[in-house]
Design an enzyme around this catalytic site. Structure first.
Site, PDB file in Angstrom:
ATOM      1  N   TYR A  94       0.970  -1.386   0.031  1.00  0.00           N
ATOM      2  CA  TYR A  94       0.025   0.080  -0.115  1.00  0.00           C
ATOM      3  C   TYR A  94       0.819   1.307  -0.179  1.00  0.00           C
ATOM      4  CZ  TYR A  94      -2.614   3.854   1.674  1.00  0.00           C
ATOM      5  OH  TYR A  94      -3.271   5.083   1.893  1.00  0.00           O
ATOM      6  N   VAL A 128      -5.691   8.723   9.502  1.00  0.00           N
ATOM      7  CA  VAL A 128      -7.044   9.439   9.429  1.00  0.00           C
ATOM      8  C   VAL A 128      -7.972   8.943  10.285  1.00  0.00           C
ATOM      9  CG1 VAL A 128      -8.413  11.032   8.206  1.00  0.00           C
ATOM     10  CG2 VAL A 128      -6.186  10.392   7.058  1.00  0.00           C
ATOM     11  N   LYS A 143       1.155   4.120  -2.771  1.00  0.00           N
ATOM     12  CA  LYS A 143       1.087   5.735  -2.576  1.00  0.00           C
ATOM     13  C   LYS A 143       2.371   6.458  -3.343  1.00  0.00           C
ATOM     14  CE  LYS A 143      -2.120   7.498  -1.278  1.00  0.00           C
ATOM     15  NZ  LYS A 143      -3.277   7.734  -2.122  1.00  0.00           N
TER      16      LYS A 143
END
Ligand code: NDP
Length: 347
Positions: A155, A187, A159
């Site tokens: 992941y 987040v 990004k």
């Protein structure tokens, strides 16, 4: 008086993007959100205050060339938030890298073709800055993740390659628009839609006993409402430029559990045994091999080490102040109860 031109938000159904849409509508903007299903599938977006008059949903897919042409047409500003956020996928290239990377290139090509776009605000991540704490270092926007790969934290890799491709596009094609990247840490906070986001899920997992003990782990956290504001401030601030590391504070797992307890969430299976000392860390490293591949790798890379970072650029240049994480945590848990992600059977 706001411009009548819509602001395009890709992946409007997502945890972060839905808050961006809500905040834009609240500030009087017109919004064009991209989604993958028919607009009627998203009543939580269509029901937002101001949506009936100023929200339009159009279908687009990161993997379909030209898919964003219609979405960005006539927009001065585009917020590119759509990207898969999943850990432990079967095929990292297909499930993560292809949509993140090709989606970014496709979206930027659409912006170039449109000729209207002035700025693209790109939702990147701390994952593009590093995937590994370093005791000798305080991470800043100057740092790039050079460790991740398809085999290690895929992941994070998705990004990183997507953000690099975005900057590369700007360098090589010199479009009429500029690029600003927002790089949030973990987040959390209340969700506007029914899905459980991967980052809130970590809090849920701590609540329901997926983590059997307290480990020497720490995370940087930022409230989803602050991440939404960061995107909007990056749009509204003419002088905004480059990358913005977006994280309010780092919290050790021990303090996180204590905060959850002190917020009155005692009935859940919060970890009780503290194995955050040296021996516990050795034990947890050994046990990490029994976890799914990417979770295990994450534990081995992060356990026993503190991630330190500098969030002064976003506070100084975008005047962003942060909601205290204790408040975000409490609201995230209450919200997960509301949506049924945390049920009484799990207590
Ligand atoms: P979500 O999973 O809630 O949202 C992801 C969005 O991307 C969804 O709207 C999803 O659509 C869309 N998407 C995924 N694949 C495709 C595709 N092939 N074509 C079109 N749309 C697609 O995640 P978040 O809101 O948390 O993440 C949003 C962004 O923020 C991502 O770029 C993520 O990497 C980044 N980020 C998130 C952090 C976090 O802690 N949450 C931290 C740092 C960065 P659908 O609803 O149809 O699946």
């Amino acid at each position: 008086m706001k411009s009548n031109k819509p602001v395009c938000v890709t992946g409007a159904s997502g945890f972060i993007a839905a808050h961006i849409v809500r905040e834009l509508l609240e500030r009087g903007y017109r919004v064009r959100g991209t989604v993958r299903k028919s607009p009627q599938s998203y009543p939580f977006l269509l029901g937002l205050p101001g949506a009936a008059e100023r929200l339009e949903l159009v279908e687009a897919d990161l993997l379909a060339a030209g898919s964003y042409d219609q979405a960005v047409e006539g927009c001065d500003y585009v917020m590119h938030t759509a990207s898969p956020y999943k850990i432990n996928v079967e095929n990292p290239q297909v499930d993560l890298v292809d949509p993140a990377l090709h989606g970014t290139e496709t979206l930027l090509e659409s912006c170039l073709k449109s000729g209207d776009v002035k700025r693209v605000i790109f939702t990147s991540s701390i994952a593009a800055i590093t995937d590994e704490p370093d005791s000798k270092k305080v991470f800043t926007e100057k740092d790039w993740n050079i460790m991740s790969s398809l085999d290690r934290n895929p992941y994070h890799y998705s990004k990183t390659v997507a953000e690099l491709a975005a900057w590369d596009f700007i360098m090589k094609k010199r479009p009429a628009f500029d690029l600003v990247a927002i790089n949030p840490f973990m987040v959390i906070g209340p969700s506007l839609g029914p899905s459980l986001n991967t980052s809130n899920q970590i809090i849920r997992d701590i609540m329901i006993g997926v983590y059997p003990c307290i480990m020497d782990l720490n995370w940087g956290f930022v409230d989803v409402r602050d991440v939404a504001k960061a995107h909007i401030f990056a749009m509204e601030t003419d002088t905004a430029s480059g990358r913005y590391l977006c994280s309010a504070e780092s919290i050790h797992m021990r303090d996180l559990v204590a905060q959850l307890k002190s917020s009155g969430f005692r009935g859940y299976a919060l970890p009780k045994i503290d194995l955050s000392g040296k021996i516990g860390t050795l034990l947890m490293k050994a046990l990490s091999f029994t976890q799914p591949k990417d979770t295990g790798a994450y534990i081995r890379i992060n356990i026993g080490r503190t991630m330190r970072y500098d969030n002064s650029k976003i506070r100084r240049e975008l005047a962003l102040s942060f909601i205290p994480i204790k408040k975000s945590l409490t609201e995230a848990v209450n919200d997960m109860v509301k949506w049924g992600h945390l049920t009484s059977q799990q207590r």
